[in-house]
Motif scaffolding. Structure first.
Motif, mmCIF file in Angstrom:
data_model
loop_
_atom_site.group_PDB
_atom_site.id
_atom_site.type_symbol
_atom_site.label_atom_id
_atom_site.label_comp_id
_atom_site.label_asym_id
_atom_site.label_seq_id
_atom_site.Cartn_x
_atom_site.Cartn_y
_atom_site.Cartn_z
ATOM 1 N N VAL A 1 4.388 -2.245 0.975
ATOM 2 C CA VAL A 1 3.886 -1.590 -0.228
ATOM 3 C C VAL A 1 4.382 -2.343 -1.453
ATOM 4 O O VAL A 1 5.589 -2.486 -1.651
ATOM 5 N N SER A 2 3.457 -2.842 -2.254
ATOM 6 C CA SER A 2 3.830 -3.573 -3.459
ATOM 7 C C SER A 2 4.397 -2.624 -4.510
ATOM 8 O O SER A 2 3.947 -1.477 -4.633
ATOM 9 N N SER A 3 5.352 -3.100 -5.271
ATOM 10 C CA SER A 3 5.936 -2.292 -6.343
ATOM 11 C C SER A 3 5.189 -2.492 -7.658
ATOM 12 O O SER A 3 5.492 -1.850 -8.661
ATOM 13 N N GLN A 4 4.208 -3.394 -7.644
ATOM 14 C CA GLN A 4 3.480 -3.737 -8.863
ATOM 15 C C GLN A 4 2.151 -2.985 -8.960
ATOM 16 O O GLN A 4 1.567 -2.605 -7.939
ATOM 17 N N GLN A 5 1.696 -2.783 -10.181
ATOM 18 C CA GLN A 5 0.363 -2.245 -10.431
ATOM 19 C C GLN A 5 -0.448 -3.282 -11.195
ATOM 20 O O GLN A 5 0.109 -4.111 -11.915
ATOM 21 N N LYS A 6 -1.757 -3.223 -11.021
ATOM 22 C CA LYS A 6 -2.623 -4.183 -11.707
ATOM 23 C C LYS A 6 -3.861 -3.499 -12.256
ATOM 24 O O LYS A 6 -4.463 -2.625 -11.622
ATOM 25 N N THR B 1 -3.005 -6.847 -1.855
ATOM 26 C CA THR B 1 -1.540 -6.743 -1.862
ATOM 27 C C THR B 1 -0.918 -7.997 -2.455
ATOM 28 O O THR B 1 0.015 -7.924 -3.268
ATOM 29 N N GLU B 2 -1.427 -9.160 -2.069
ATOM 30 C CA GLU B 2 -0.915 -10.414 -2.629
ATOM 31 C C GLU B 2 -1.231 -10.516 -4.117
ATOM 32 O O GLU B 2 -0.425 -11.031 -4.898
ATOM 33 N N TYR B 3 -2.399 -10.009 -4.510
ATOM 34 C CA TYR B 3 -2.752 -10.017 -5.932
ATOM 35 C C TYR B 3 -1.802 -9.110 -6.726
ATOM 36 O O TYR B 3 -1.340 -9.479 -7.812
ATOM 37 N N LEU B 4 -1.499 -7.941 -6.193
ATOM 38 C CA LEU B 4 -0.583 -7.027 -6.879
ATOM 39 C C LEU B 4 0.779 -7.673 -7.099
ATOM 40 O O LEU B 4 1.428 -7.471 -8.130
ATOM 41 N N ASP C 1 4.341 -9.953 -12.747
ATOM 42 C CA ASP C 1 5.024 -8.721 -13.148
ATOM 43 C C ASP C 1 4.282 -7.997 -14.267
ATOM 44 O O ASP C 1 4.809 -7.075 -14.876
ATOM 45 N N THR C 2 3.043 -8.421 -14.544
ATOM 46 C CA THR C 2 2.251 -7.808 -15.606
ATOM 47 C C THR C 2 1.053 -7.089 -14.996
ATOM 48 O O THR C 2 0.855 -7.083 -13.786
ATOM 49 N N LEU C 3 0.211 -6.499 -15.856
ATOM 50 C CA LEU C 3 -0.992 -5.807 -15.388
ATOM 51 C C LEU C 3 -2.134 -6.762 -15.063
ATOM 52 O O LEU C 3 -3.162 -6.341 -14.522
ATOM 53 N N LEU C 4 -1.973 -8.041 -15.402
ATOM 54 C CA LEU C 4 -2.966 -9.061 -15.057
ATOM 55 C C LEU C 4 -2.388 -9.955 -13.971
ATOM 56 O O LEU C 4 -1.278 -10.474 -14.107
ATOM 57 N N GLY C 5 -3.155 -10.138 -12.900
ATOM 58 C CA GLY C 5 -2.659 -10.914 -11.771
ATOM 59 C C GLY C 5 -3.302 -12.274 -11.639
ATOM 60 O O GLY C 5 -4.117 -12.692 -12.471
ATOM 61 N N ILE C 6 -2.931 -12.970 -10.572
ATOM 62 C CA ILE C 6 -3.438 -14.311 -10.285
ATOM 63 C C ILE C 6 -4.180 -14.276 -8.955
ATOM 64 O O ILE C 6 -3.707 -13.704 -7.974
ATOM 65 N N HIS C 7 -5.352 -14.897 -8.935
ATOM 66 C CA HIS C 7 -6.147 -14.995 -7.715
ATOM 67 C C HIS C 7 -5.779 -16.285 -6.989
ATOM 68 O O HIS C 7 -6.091 -17.378 -7.453
ATOM 69 N N PHE C 8 -5.116 -16.137 -5.869
ATOM 70 C CA PHE C 8 -4.729 -17.302 -5.093
ATOM 71 C C PHE C 8 -5.878 -17.799 -4.234
ATOM 72 O O PHE C 8 -6.644 -16.994 -3.705
ATOM 73 N N GLN C 9 -6.000 -19.110 -4.095
ATOM 74 C CA GLN C 9 -7.012 -19.670 -3.230
ATOM 75 C C GLN C 9 -6.619 -19.420 -1.783
ATOM 76 O O GLN C 9 -5.541 -19.814 -1.345
ATOM 77 N N LEU C 10 -7.506 -18.772 -1.019
ATOM 78 C CA LEU C 10 -7.171 -18.404 0.345
ATOM 79 C C LEU C 10 -7.905 -19.250 1.368
ATOM 80 O O LEU C 10 -7.811 -18.984 2.565
ATOM 81 N N LEU C 11 -8.653 -20.235 0.922
ATOM 82 C CA LEU C 11 -9.417 -21.062 1.863
ATOM 83 C C LEU C 11 -8.497 -22.006 2.631
ATOM 84 O O LEU C 11 -7.510 -22.461 2.116
#
Length: 253
Positions: A198-203, A236-239, A243-253
């Motif tokens: 469970v992530s502790s972050q919110q987005k 979950t990885e995005y969350l 540490d902010t409300l805006l996250g990063i989209h990781f390349q999963l390919l």
């Protein structure tokens, strides 16, 4: 993967200037996962990731002008729908989509209130909603949205009841007794998806991102269960990405 090898996925939703939610977030998600995303804008919103000032809805004529050329030119595997003005517009959109491409998968993320608390819909008619759900393959409400869709207080019973008309993926981010535990209902049958952690972050926009991830994995021919698991891992990885409300989209390919 070459662009011509990527399945086409359509996002229909609002424009968020912060890029954290709406069609921009959907397209980021789709690009990261490996599908070719396109979009139709239902509204222009005036917001940041933590403040919502209002919005302007596109008219049905403006929606039709956006929808017609891309539906005629591109063969979409899946379409994901986000915020819409009302249920009448939603019904018109899904019926129009099915007219163009009868076999397309339609996913609706029923956004009723923004992350910052702005209510998009004050009242929804459960009976009218049932007439729309037969055109939709999957809906992805969270714990609070399912109550507003059905008008009932029991979340689990509400989701199971709605699954008579469409598949329901109930997101568990607001499930206080089991944070992060999700449920998939198909004609009353329940499948539980337990989080790896469970992530502790919110987005901001996490609901948009989950449903667009689900759309992408289904377009890539994942089974429904596999697509749900992969989408849950993605969000979950995005969350956890910042540490902010805006996250990063990781390349999963």
């Amino acid at each position: 993967m070459e662009i011509e090898d990527r399945p086409y996925v359509l996002s229909i939703g609002g424009h968020d200037p912060s890029g954290g939610a709406g069609i921009t977030a959907d397209l980021k998600t789709m690009e990261s996962i490996g599908v070719q995303g396109m979009s139709v804008c239902t509204s222009l919103t005036f917001q940041t990731e933590d403040h919502f000032e209002g919005l302007v809805w596109m008219t049905k004529k403006e929606l039709k002008k956006q929808l017609k050329p891309i539906m005629e030119q591109y063969d979409f595997s899946v379409v994901k729908i986000g915020i819409i003005e009302n249920l009448k517009i939603l019904k018109w959109i899904v019926k129009s989509i099915k007219t163009y491409q009868p076999n397309i998968i339609i996913i609706w993320d029923p956004v009723i209130k923004t992350t910052s608390g702005y209510k998009l819909h004050k009242k929804l008619s459960p009976n009218y909603l049932k007439s729309i759900l037969k055109y939709i393959n999957i809906i992805t409400p969270n714990w609070n949205e399912i109550i507003q869709l059905t008008g009932e207080k029991d979340v689990i019973k509400s989701a199971s009841k709605l699954s008579k008309w469409t598949m329901v993926y109930l997101k568990g981010g607001h499930n206080e007794s089991n944070i992060g535990m999700d449920y998939l209902y198909i004609e009353g049958a329940e499948t539980v998806f337990v989080p790896e952690y469970v992530s502790s972050q919110q987005k901001h926009g996490s609901g948009c991102i989950f449903s667009s991830a689900l759309s992408s994995y289904l377009a890539l021919s994942y089974s429904l269960d596999s697509a749900c698991v992969a989408s849950k891992r993605y969000i979950t990885e995005y969350l956890d990405s910042t540490d902010t409300l805006l996250g990063i989209h990781f390349q999963l390919l």
